[in-house]
Enzyme design. Structure first.
Site, PDB file in Angstrom:
ATOM      1  N   ASP A 198      -8.903   7.323   9.572  1.00 11.83           N
ATOM      2  CA  ASP A 198      -8.902   6.761   8.225  1.00 11.83           C
ATOM      3  C   ASP A 198      -9.588   5.398   8.213  1.00 11.83           C
ATOM      4  O   ASP A 198      -9.122   4.447   7.603  1.00 11.83           O
ATOM      5  CB  ASP A 198      -7.480   6.635   7.682  1.00 11.83           C
ATOM      6  CG  ASP A 198      -7.464   6.375   6.165  1.00 11.83           C
ATOM      7  OD1 ASP A 198      -8.440   6.752   5.494  1.00 11.83           O
ATOM      8  OD2 ASP A 198      -6.486   5.794   5.676  1.00 11.83           O
ATOM      9  N   GLY A 244       0.837  -1.192   0.000  1.00 11.52           N
ATOM     10  CA  GLY A 244       0.000   0.000   0.000  1.00 11.52           C
ATOM     11  C   GLY A 244       0.866   1.233   0.000  1.00 11.52           C
ATOM     12  O   GLY A 244       2.103   1.157  -0.041  1.00 11.52           O
ATOM     13  N   GLY A 245       0.221   2.381   0.063  1.00  9.98           N
ATOM     14  CA  GLY A 245       0.963   3.626   0.014  1.00  9.98           C
ATOM     15  C   GLY A 245       1.901   3.798   1.182  1.00  9.98           C
ATOM     16  O   GLY A 245       2.910   4.507   1.074  1.00  9.98           O
ATOM     17  N   MET A 246       1.597   3.168   2.298  1.00  9.75           N
ATOM     18  CA  MET A 246       2.443   3.352   3.474  1.00  9.75           C
ATOM     19  C   MET A 246       3.337   2.148   3.744  1.00  9.75           C
ATOM     20  O   MET A 246       3.844   1.978   4.833  1.00  9.75           O
ATOM     21  CB  MET A 246       1.571   3.630   4.705  1.00  9.75           C
ATOM     22  CG  MET A 246       1.114   5.084   4.801  1.00  9.75           C
ATOM     23  SD  MET A 246       2.469   6.249   4.677  1.00  9.75           S
ATOM     24  CE  MET A 246       3.405   5.832   6.134  1.00  9.75           C
ATOM     25  N   GLY A 247       3.544   1.277   2.741  1.00  5.47           N
ATOM     26  CA  GLY A 247       4.503   0.213   2.943  1.00  5.47           C
ATOM     27  C   GLY A 247       4.041  -1.128   2.428  1.00  5.47           C
ATOM     28  O   GLY A 247       2.887  -1.314   2.072  1.00  5.47           O
ATOM     29  N   VAL A 264       3.753  -5.299   3.154  1.00  2.00           N
ATOM     30  CA  VAL A 264       3.500  -6.161   4.296  1.00  2.00           C
ATOM     31  C   VAL A 264       3.934  -7.578   3.934  1.00  2.00           C
ATOM     32  O   VAL A 264       3.580  -8.090   2.856  1.00  2.00           O
ATOM     33  CB  VAL A 264       2.021  -6.142   4.712  1.00  2.00           C
ATOM     34  CG1 VAL A 264       1.801  -6.998   5.956  1.00  2.00           C
ATOM     35  CG2 VAL A 264       1.564  -4.716   4.977  1.00  2.00           C
ATOM     36  N   LYS A 275       5.493  -4.960   8.469  1.00  5.14           N
ATOM     37  CA  LYS A 275       5.207  -3.860   7.558  1.00  5.14           C
ATOM     38  C   LYS A 275       6.477  -3.023   7.401  1.00  5.14           C
ATOM     39  O   LYS A 275       7.060  -2.561   8.383  1.00  5.14           O
ATOM     40  CB  LYS A 275       4.067  -3.001   8.099  1.00  5.14           C
ATOM     41  CG  LYS A 275       3.643  -1.883   7.155  1.00  5.14           C
ATOM     42  CD  LYS A 275       2.420  -1.170   7.710  1.00  5.14           C
ATOM     43  CE  LYS A 275       1.923  -0.108   6.754  1.00  5.14           C
ATOM     44  NZ  LYS A 275       0.711   0.567   7.272  1.00  5.14           N
TER      45      LYS A 275
END
Length: 915
Positions: free
Chosen positions: A136, A21-24, A26, A41
């Site tokens: 979120d 995803g945008g934040m890493g 997994v 992650k």
């Protein structure tokens, strides 16, 4: 960089890629130090050097690490790999799918939506308590495990609420989620609250808006504010109502009301806390099946089931009612006439340990029992201000106001229970009655009605209802009830009659009814619930004395498994029952409450008790793993009554995780859980046959509890007993020749034996005997012999062949939660047959598993030894011992009790008729 299987990240070995995803990214990884698999992650390389992004990643880790809750993903570790420079966070590895993935198959049934919402709201409440706002929440961030639990993921946008409020400029940070459009606001378009769209700081109520949007989508398949572009979607969030639903996809009105309340534009008009939202959703979670086939099957069988409610004439009307919204009315009941107006139920107390409420004659004060500070004592609540304060020192329970409202009668427990009186303003405590369970003043204050439990070897326990004058001079027995306890004594408004709820001592859900006693003649009139057997609460008189308000459950195992309860008006002189409202988990025998003055206001105070149970395995020998959870601690299911298979590889248990009470198995090596029985009736009390080829259990498939057997895979189910009311807790002798079981049937209560083919039923012990367990050699059986009059449950031993009682016994005080009082003393043999493990409590009334040496002659007891000291979560309710004696599985019970206010009752008087 992209990691491959076999790479290491710090101490963790990468196994596989799970997602990105945008934040890493997994990964599935293995922690060789603890021998467990985890989720890792990793921060993207292009962002790892970006201070703001790194701060956001670290913030997520700190936010999750600050939380410990069954509905929030658990964070194990956080760090930077020295070799690669990667920043990573390590969390528990979950098996299941995200809500987004689940919704690819279409919307969820309304009941499932409500259950999902309750769990998510509880997780949010825990976060909000720590000052953390998620900001979120979306279907991608709600994970549904295979065990049916909800886990909140990705606190990447979370920040302590107090800091966020102080730093409104942070809302300008870009959002980087894969499903989030880059922009000038923080959150995901479509699920943001209006204040987030406007760039204002978000508080916990923003999460409630987002959860409402998620649940709306889960129930309908439609995003409530979705438009063609992000700008149009944000405009809809600010100005428009949720999208109208297509024909045929209408939400049940109560669920739609709750969700629209979440989606209010002004945060002041939404739910003000996640706990309030969870409470409203929880009343919707116990419904009937979501499928038309299930509904039709229930309708077809309604006439033949003793536990059905009064049916509405006409099959098409019945089916229509079930399909249109019977999920709010109970999973196995035909519909009653519609409730004329909605009833609002809200909590009055919030400690989780409050029960047995009663209301002052002027309607200003509520007295109730609370164990919030570790001691059972009487508390007072001012309804106008909400203020609470303790009144008595304890140990006290079952309060009742005197007619003038100046004093309270209550029961003080000890070696014997007695009745005391104290002024509502405090002062001296005065003893009124000795050896009495509860007391009630007549309306004119001249008489006292009270109950007493007596015991004799010939008839076991009997419950008495007695009358005396206000000074407690002279006693007159008005009624006697064998093997039962009268509770909830209430004088009628004119004082000429008393109502009591009669509950059997073995299982309060069996044979419960109301007894109306004429004060002058002592004549007793039985008022049965609309379907029987059922758990029946205590009752409240209508203002004119013509009807009684009480509740009964939709399942005979309500005392342990939770249930829907229908609150009804029942005319005393006979006539149609009038439904008032449904309420989940009214504690059996303690509906308590009073109609709040003035009469006819349509308000009552009542109590609720919500229980959960989870399984945990404990090592009983040195060198073993001290303990490990086997089922979801803190989840919504009730997993109980565990028993090991003869080979020790499987645990058989009863559980509500499938929507009603069924038998399930767990493979201890793999953790695989499988449903063994799947029947609309309730199946519980499981046991294996000694050869491991079959199972035994108790089921109400015929309308009352009987013993059933089946092959070990659940096939070829067949009924064994013909008790007619209550055959429970089967256990088989080693040679397979006998099944030993117990019944609370008032006609023949006690411990019985019977052949597996149903022949030769023989009474072994007459009385309040329950929960038998055959010894390893098959010669003896332990059981609970209840002596509530003395505050004890005795663990006794009898010979299976003759029924002869051995002199050995263990005297176990009836301590702990009231709902588990009948279970105190529940025992299992150790494999050597020389020791007995049983449920008991210490002076702090904490239920645990204890061990005692068995001496057939009754001498030489060595004293109790606690097998679960410091390891449990809540109260030990039931347990099983492995065949080698090395392990034990315990069902730990966690119970929450609260005092509620119900407003808007359709009527507080019965239809015209004789008194």
């Amino acid at each position: 960089m992209r990691l491959a299987p076999g790479n290491r990240l710090g101490p963790y070995e990468i196994v596989a890629v799970l997602g990105a995803g945008g934040m890493g990214e997994v990964y599935r990884a293995r922690d060789p130090r603890l021998g467990r698999e985890v989720a890792v992650k990793v921060m993207p390389e292009q962002l790892a050097g970006h201070p703001e992004s790194l701060a956001r990643f670290e913030r997520e880790a700190r936010a999750v690490a600050a939380l410990s809750h069954p509905h929030i993903v658990a964070l194990h570790d956080f760090g930077r790999d020295e070799a690669s420079g990667c920043v990573y966070a390590v969390s528990e590895l979950l098996a299941g799918e995200t809500l987004r993935e689940r919704l690819a198959g279409g919307p969820l049934p309304p009941r499932k939506v409500a259950e999902l919402g309750v769990q998510a709201a509880r997780g949010l409440a825990a976060a909000h308590d720590k000052g953390i706002v998620h900001r979120d929440l979306k279907p991608e961030n709600l994970f549904l495990t295979h065990a049916g639990h909800v886990k909140i993921l990705d606190f990447g946008l979370a920040r302590a609420g107090i800091d966020a409020a102080a730093d409104g400029g942070e809302t300008q940070a870009p959002t980087l989620s894969r499903h989030t459009d880059p922009g000038t606001v923080l959150g995901t378009v479509g699920y943001m609250a209006p204040e987030q769209v406007r760039g204002e700081p978000a508080d916990p109520r923003a999460d409630l808006f987002a959860l409402g949007a998620v649940l709306w989508e889960a129930a309908t398949g439609l995003r409530p504010f979705h438009r063609d572009t992000s700008a149009e979607t944000m405009t809809a969030i600010l100005r428009e109502e949720p999208a109208e639903l297509a024909s045929g996809r209408r939400l049940p009105p109560e669920l739609e009301r709750v969700l629209r309340h979440c989606l209010e534009k002004r945060r002041e008009e939404r739910f003000q806390s996640a706990r309030d939202l969870a409470f409203d959703l929880e009343s919707l979670t116990h419904g009937s099946s979501s499928s038309a086939a299930r509904a039709a099957a229930l309708a077809a069988g309604a006439a033949s089931r003793r536990r059905r409610l009064v049916a509405v004439a006409g099959g098409s009307l019945l089916l229509a009612a079930l399909l249109a919204g019977a999920w709010l009315l109970g999973r196995r009941s035909a519909p009653l006439p519609p409730t004329p107006s909605p009833v609002k139920v809200r909590p009055l107390t919030f400690s989780g340990h409050d029960f047995q409420p009663t209301v002052s004659p002027d309607g200003r004060l509520v007295a109730f029992t609370s164990t919030r500070d570790g001691t059972s004592r009487i508390w007072l609540l001012d309804l106008a201000t909400g203020g609470e304060q303790p009144l008595t020192d304890g140990p006290d329970e079952r309060p009742r106001f005197t007619p003038d409202g100046a004093s309270i009668l209550f029961a003080r427990t000890g070696t014997t229970t007695s009745i005391y009186r104290q002024s509502v303003v405090g002062g001296e405590v005065r003893k009124v009655l000795s050896d009495a369970q509860e007391a009630e003043s007549s309306p004119d204050g001249r008489q006292l009605a009270f109950s007493r439990l007596v015991h004799s070897e010939r008839e076991g326990v009997a419950g008495l209802v007695l009358l005396t004058d206000a000074s407690a001079r002279g006693e007159r027995v008005m009624a006697r009830f064998a093997n039962a306890a009268p509770v909830g004594l209430r004088f009628s408004p004119a004082g000429e009659r008393i109502v009591a709820t009669i509950t059997t001592l073995g299982n309060p859900a069996i044979g419960g009814y109301l007894a109306v006693i004429d004060v002058g003649s002592g004549k007793v009139t039985h008022i049965d619930p609309p379907h029987a057997p059922a758990a029946v609460t205590s009752a409240v008189w209508a203002a004119d004395g013509r009807a009684l308000l009480f509740a009964y459950s939709d399942t005979v195992v309500a005392g342990f498994a939770g249930s829907n309860n229908l609150v009804v008006w029942q005319p005393v002189a006979g006539g149609p029952v009038r439904p008032a409202f449904w309420q989940r988990d009214l504690f059996s025998g303690a509906f308590a409450g009073s109609i709040i003055a003035p009469a006819g206001a349509g308000r009552i105070v009542l109590e609720t008790s919500v229980g959960r149970e989870a399984l945990q395995e404990h090592a009983l020998v040195a060198g073993g793993q001290r303990m490990r959870p086997l089922s979801g601690v803190g989840g919504n299911a009730i997993d109980r009554q565990p028993v090991y298979s003869p080979d020790g590889g499987t645990v058989l248990f009863s559980s509500t995780r499938g929507g009603n009470l069924d038998l399930w198995t767990m493979d201890l090596a793999s953790g695989t859980v499988r449903r063994l029985t799947d029947d609309p009736a309730d199946d519980w009390d499981p046991a294996f046959t000694p050869d491991g080829k079959g199972v035994l259990w108790s089921s109400d498939r015929g309308g009352h509890l009987e013993i059933w057997t089946a092959d070990v895979d659940g096939s070829r189910a067949r009924q064994v007993t013909r008790d007619g009311l209550d055959a429970e807790n089967p256990t088989m002798t080693r040679d397979g020749a006998w099944i030993v079981y117990a019944t609370s049937n008032p006609a023949h209560p006690g411990v019985w034996r019977i052949r597996p083919d149903g022949r030769d039923a023989t009474l072994l012990y007459r009385g309040a005997g329950s929960v038998p367990e055959v010894s390893p050699d098959g010669r003896l059986a332990i059981f609970i012999d209840a002596h509530p009059a003395t505050g004890l449950n005795l663990v006794r031993v009898l010979e299976v062949a003759s029924g002869r009682l051995l002199p050995f016994s263990i005297d176990v005080p009836r301590r702990g939660p009231a709902s588990l009082a009948n279970n105190v003393g529940r025992g299992r043999w150790l494999p050597d047959g020389n020791r007995i493990a049983f449920i008991g409590a210490d002076e702090a009334k904490q239920l645990a598993v204890y061990l005692e040496d068995f001496h057939p002659g009754g001498a030489g007891a060595t004293g109790w030894r606690n097998l679960t000291a410091g390891t449990g979560r809540g109260a030990a309710e039931s347990f099983g011992i492995s065949p080698d004696g090395a392990h034990m599985v315990v069902a730990w019970s966690d119970e929450t009790r609260a005092v509620l206010l119900a407003e808007g009752l359709p009527e507080v008087a019965a239809p015209a008729g004789p008194r």
